[in-house]
Scaffold this active site. Structure first.
Site, PDB file in Angstrom:
ATOM      1  N   GLY A 157       0.788  -1.225   0.000  1.00 50.26           N
ATOM      2  CA  GLY A 157       0.000   0.000   0.000  1.00 50.26           C
ATOM      3  C   GLY A 157       0.819   1.273   0.000  1.00 50.26           C
ATOM      4  O   GLY A 157       0.399   2.286  -0.553  1.00 50.26           O
ATOM      5  N   HIS A 171     -14.770  11.786 -13.912  1.00 52.64           N
ATOM      6  CA  HIS A 171     -14.406  12.108 -15.290  1.00 52.64           C
ATOM      7  C   HIS A 171     -13.104  12.901 -15.425  1.00 52.64           C
ATOM      8  O   HIS A 171     -12.843  13.847 -14.688  1.00 52.64           O
ATOM      9  CB  HIS A 171     -15.545  12.880 -15.958  1.00 52.64           C
TER      10      HIS A 171
END
Length: 224
Positions: A76, A144
């Site tokens: 991680g 987006h």
């Protein structure tokens, strides 16, 4: 099925094994040979897969036996992941598949780089670009035209709005929110639960609502 070795036997590595099981349930693809890690893990937590040993010696042994495994670096921490991948490249290893949960919501316009790990429950909307060796953890969403740089880490339940830029090696903590159009600089850390309302400079730790600089990250010679 193709042989696969998971580098890192911590929580991220075990979640990656679960991700691979989900991929195989849809279409048998990967044979998990086991975990490699320079720190010996609690083997009772490894979901029935073996601990093969330290990274370099274990992979060299596998390759010497004539097996050419794919490798997933499931660590991680962005900086640690970069260091491990660099070492694997120096060993001549080049097979780093992107592991993508088969049930995520992802538009066809999304681009995902090699070595990246996209966990269950993730939403990737339109024209999102995910770089190489990126981790997007469980139940995060990226909207987006946002771009995630190579080796960046997005932890559980993060919300990244549209037109955001996440820099190389940046780390976004669990539950953080990055608002529309904001940028998080290279190697920056955004703390868990923070809300990014303005751009975050490179190599700083930002926490709180709104996110503010807590401290600068020391640059060591090996980091340059």
């Amino acid at each position: 099925m193709r042989p696969l070795v998971i580098v890192g036997a911590g929580g991220m590595g075990r979640e990656t094994a679960w991700l691979v099981e989900r991929i195989n349930a849809r279409k048998p693809t990967w044979n998990i040979l086991g975990f490699v890690d320079d720190r010996r893990p609690d083997e009772s937590l490894l979901l029935g897969y073996p601990y093969l040993g330290p990274v370099r010696s274990s992979l060299n042994k596998i390759i010497h036996e004539g097996i050419r495994p794919a490798v997933s670096v499931a660590i991680g921490d962005s900086k640690a992941r970069f260091g491990v991948v660099s070492g694997l490249f120096n060993m001549g290893i080049r097979s780093f598949p992107a592991l993508i949960d088969p049930d995520i919501d992802v538009h066809r316009s999304v681009n995902i780089g090699e070595g990246s790990i996209i966990c269950p429950g993730v939403i990737l909307t339109v024209n999102v670009v995910i770089g190489k060796f990126v981790i997007v953890n469980v139940a995060s969403s990226i909207s987006h035209e946002s771009k995630l740089g190579d080796f960046s880490s997005v932890m559980t339940g993060v919300r990244i709005s549209g037109n955001c830029r996440i820099g190389h090696g940046a780390y976004i903590g669990s539950g953080a929110v990055v608002l529309q159009g904001r940028a998080v600089g290279e190697a920056a850390v955004v703390g868990a639960g923070a809300v990014v309302t303005r751009d975050v400079e490179p190599r700083v730790v930002s926490v709180g609502i709104p996110a503010r600089i807590q401290r600068w990250i020391e640059v060591k010679p090996d980091d340059r």
